[in-house]
Enzyme design. Structure first.
Site, PDB file in Angstrom:
ATOM      1  N   CYS A  86       0.839  -1.206   0.000  1.00 50.27           N
ATOM      2  CA  CYS A  86       0.000   0.000   0.000  1.00 50.27           C
ATOM      3  C   CYS A  86       0.871   1.254   0.000  1.00 50.27           C
ATOM      4  O   CYS A  86       1.852   1.337   0.742  1.00 50.27           O
ATOM      5  CB  CYS A  86      -0.917  -0.003   1.226  1.00 50.27           C
ATOM      6  SG  CYS A  86      -2.009   1.429   1.271  1.00 50.27           S
ATOM      7  N   CYS A 132       0.289   4.985   6.929  1.00 50.04           N
ATOM      8  CA  CYS A 132      -0.323   4.816   8.256  1.00 50.04           C
ATOM      9  C   CYS A 132       0.711   4.162   9.189  1.00 50.04           C
ATOM     10  O   CYS A 132       1.180   3.049   8.908  1.00 50.04           O
ATOM     11  CB  CYS A 132      -1.580   3.960   8.147  1.00 50.04           C
ATOM     12  SG  CYS A 132      -2.714   4.556   6.863  1.00 50.04           S
ATOM     13  N   CYS A 184       0.628   0.431  10.318  1.00 49.78           N
ATOM     14  CA  CYS A 184       0.194  -0.609   9.385  1.00 49.78           C
ATOM     15  C   CYS A 184       1.341  -1.389   8.749  1.00 49.78           C
ATOM     16  O   CYS A 184       2.194  -0.822   8.052  1.00 49.78           O
ATOM     17  CB  CYS A 184      -0.657   0.022   8.292  1.00 49.78           C
ATOM     18  SG  CYS A 184      -1.300  -1.241   7.164  1.00 49.78           S
ATOM     19  N   CYS A 231     -16.188  -9.607   5.897  1.00 45.01           N
ATOM     20  CA  CYS A 231     -15.555  -8.347   5.519  1.00 45.01           C
ATOM     21  C   CYS A 231     -14.357  -8.621   4.618  1.00 45.01           C
ATOM     22  O   CYS A 231     -13.554  -9.508   4.915  1.00 45.01           O
ATOM     23  CB  CYS A 231     -15.063  -7.601   6.755  1.00 45.01           C
ATOM     24  SG  CYS A 231     -16.344  -7.379   7.982  1.00 45.01           S
ATOM     25  N   CYS A 283     -19.261  -6.713   3.838  1.00 44.32           N
ATOM     26  CA  CYS A 283     -18.566  -5.500   4.263  1.00 44.32           C
ATOM     27  C   CYS A 283     -17.269  -5.422   3.459  1.00 44.32           C
ATOM     28  O   CYS A 283     -16.694  -6.456   3.124  1.00 44.32           O
ATOM     29  CB  CYS A 283     -18.264  -5.573   5.762  1.00 44.32           C
ATOM     30  SG  CYS A 283     -17.315  -4.171   6.385  1.00 44.32           S
ATOM     31  N   CYS A 302     -19.185   1.467   8.918  1.00 48.72           N
ATOM     32  CA  CYS A 302     -18.388   0.866   9.986  1.00 48.72           C
ATOM     33  C   CYS A 302     -17.191   1.787  10.169  1.00 48.72           C
ATOM     34  O   CYS A 302     -16.388   1.937   9.243  1.00 48.72           O
ATOM     35  CB  CYS A 302     -17.944  -0.537   9.574  1.00 48.72           C
ATOM     36  SG  CYS A 302     -16.757  -1.294  10.699  1.00 48.72           S
ATOM     37  N   ARG A 320     -17.428  -2.835  18.275  1.00 46.75           N
ATOM     38  CA  ARG A 320     -16.651  -4.044  18.007  1.00 46.75           C
ATOM     39  C   ARG A 320     -15.303  -4.020  18.706  1.00 46.75           C
ATOM     40  O   ARG A 320     -14.534  -3.071  18.589  1.00 46.75           O
ATOM     41  CB  ARG A 320     -16.432  -4.239  16.504  1.00 46.75           C
ATOM     42  CG  ARG A 320     -15.570  -5.472  16.207  1.00 46.75           C
ATOM     43  CD  ARG A 320     -15.538  -5.818  14.739  1.00 46.75           C
ATOM     44  NE  ARG A 320     -16.860  -5.953  14.221  1.00 46.75           N
ATOM     45  CZ  ARG A 320     -17.329  -5.310  13.149  1.00 46.75           C
ATOM     46  NH1 ARG A 320     -16.545  -4.495  12.498  1.00 46.75           N
ATOM     47  NH2 ARG A 320     -18.555  -5.491  12.752  1.00 46.75           N
TER      48      ARG A 320
HETATM   49  S1  SF4 Z   1      -4.118   1.132   6.974  1.00 51.12           S
HETATM   50 FE1  SF4 Z   1      -2.488   0.092   5.785  1.00 51.12          FE
HETATM   51  S2  SF4 Z   1      -3.550  -0.766   4.016  1.00 51.12           S
HETATM   52 FE2  SF4 Z   1      -4.918   0.785   4.891  1.00 51.12          FE
HETATM   53  S3  SF4 Z   1      -4.419   2.695   3.828  1.00 51.12           S
HETATM   54 FE3  SF4 Z   1      -3.124   2.672   5.661  1.00 51.12          FE
HETATM   55  S4  SF4 Z   1      -1.186   1.725   4.962  1.00 51.12           S
HETATM   56 FE4  SF4 Z   1      -2.754   1.239   3.418  1.00 51.12          FE
END
Ligand code: SF4
Length: 329
Positions: free
Chosen positions: A68, A72, A75, A112, A143, A203, A275
């Site tokens: 990705c 984040c 992540c 999901c 989901c 959600c 949740r």
């Molecule tokens: S949480 Fe992870 S998968 Fe989702 S947008 Fe952020 S970096 Fe990408």
């Protein structure tokens, strides 16, 4: 509920009313309540709208893992961090449907599908729409969590049978910049608006234990509870610290502060399903039981949550049996 069963503090409250005008001062005051009082209020409200013995059970499948472009900080699927998660292609329709059938057989009522994208490309969305239609045809609620959506994409997902879209706010507006820089809080609110406008249930929740202070938890709940409509599902995640991510060494959150966050979410969003989401693998049974007492009434079933571990099914089943709790129909 008979007023005489409430404590003097709680009797003064308009318990269980759905409000969208929560102020930070009110939310902060809830966090500051003595623990027994907070849990009592959350319990009263929970029982007005739900059977406290029932837990909604969802299963989450990563249909497109890793690679990705977003940053984040929590992540392991971000391509920017060296976490050992390999970028994979979008799963095939048949493979997704096989997983959905297995989830249904294991007792899940909602399936999901998560993809590690900033936003879906239209050609990818064609395939996801086919997955949504196929899962729906199995008799499961559907989901998806695919990143940011345009209004048109939200409508296409709705037309294919999507019941819920997950898009978390993650934290408060003020703390947000310390966690993500590649999309704005406004971007997230816009996607939530497109999902709502398309008639899809929302959600939306957040993550605690990311090194935030209490005020960030206050701001997160106040923002969620002030949305024009409360999310139907509110996942409260405990950070899973993954080696290689910027938050790998975040300070530990006191489990009781996690329980408090669940209780405040329950009080501020009385009709939402709250949740107990990521982080259960490292939580003791006692903490999870306290979360159920605080108003949590949904869990993810299955050995993995996207790429991070989750309790095995039989461990969850044992806990529910011990607590005399059952899956929500
Ligand atoms: S949480 Fe992870 S998968 Fe989702 S947008 Fe952020 S970096 Fe990408």
């Amino acid at each position: 509920m008979d007023d005489r069963t409430l404590s003097p503090h709680a009797r003064d409250l308009d318990l269980g009313a759905v409000r969208h005008d929560w102020t930070r001062d009110e939310v902060r005051a809830l966090f500051a309540l003595p623990f027994p009082e907070l849990i009592f209020r959350a319990q009263c409200i929970h029982r007005m709208h739900f059977d406290p013995t029932e837990v909604q059970i969802s299963t989450l499948l990563s249909i497109k893992t890793g690679g990705c472009p977003e940053d984040c900080a929590y992540c392991p699927q971000s391509a920017r961090y060296d976490t050992g998660v390999k970028a994979e292609k979008l799963m095939s329709l048949d493979a997704v449907l096989a997983e959905a059938r297995a989830a249904k057989d294991a007792g899940a009522s909602r399936f999901c599908m998560g993809a590690a994208w900033r936003e879906p490309k239209d050609r990818d969305l064609d395939q996801v729409c086919a997955m949504v239609a196929g899962v729906k045809a199995l008799g499961l609620e559907t989901c998806a969590t695919l990143g940011m959506l345009t209004p048109e994409q939200a409508h296409r997902l709705k037309a294919s049978g999507l019941d819920y879209y997950n898009h978390n706010l993650d934290t408060s507006p003020e703390h947000y910049g310390a966690i993500i820089t590649t999309r704005t809080y406004r971007d997230r609110l816009d996607t939530l608006g497109h999902v709502r406008a398309a008639g899809i249930h929302v959600c939306c929740g957040g993550i605690v234990g990311m090194g935030e202070d209490l005020e960030a938890r206050v701001g997160m709940i106040a923002t969620l509870a002030s949305l024009p409509e409360h999310p139907e599902s509110v996942p409260i995640n405990m950070l899973v610290k993954v080696a290689g991510t910027p938050l790998a060494h975040a300070g530990a959150l006191d489990p009781l502060d996690f329980v408090r966050t669940v209780a405040v979410a329950r009080i501020c969003m009385p009709k939402s399903v709250v949740r107990l989401s990521a982080g259960r693998e490292d939580m003791g049974e006692e903490t999870q039981a306290l979360c159920f007492l605080a108003g949590a009434n949904s869990i993810f079933y299955g050995p993995k949550l996207l790429t991070t571990p989750n309790p095995e099914r039989d461990r969850d089943q044992r806990l529910l049996d011990k607590l005399g709790m059952v899956p929500m129909e």
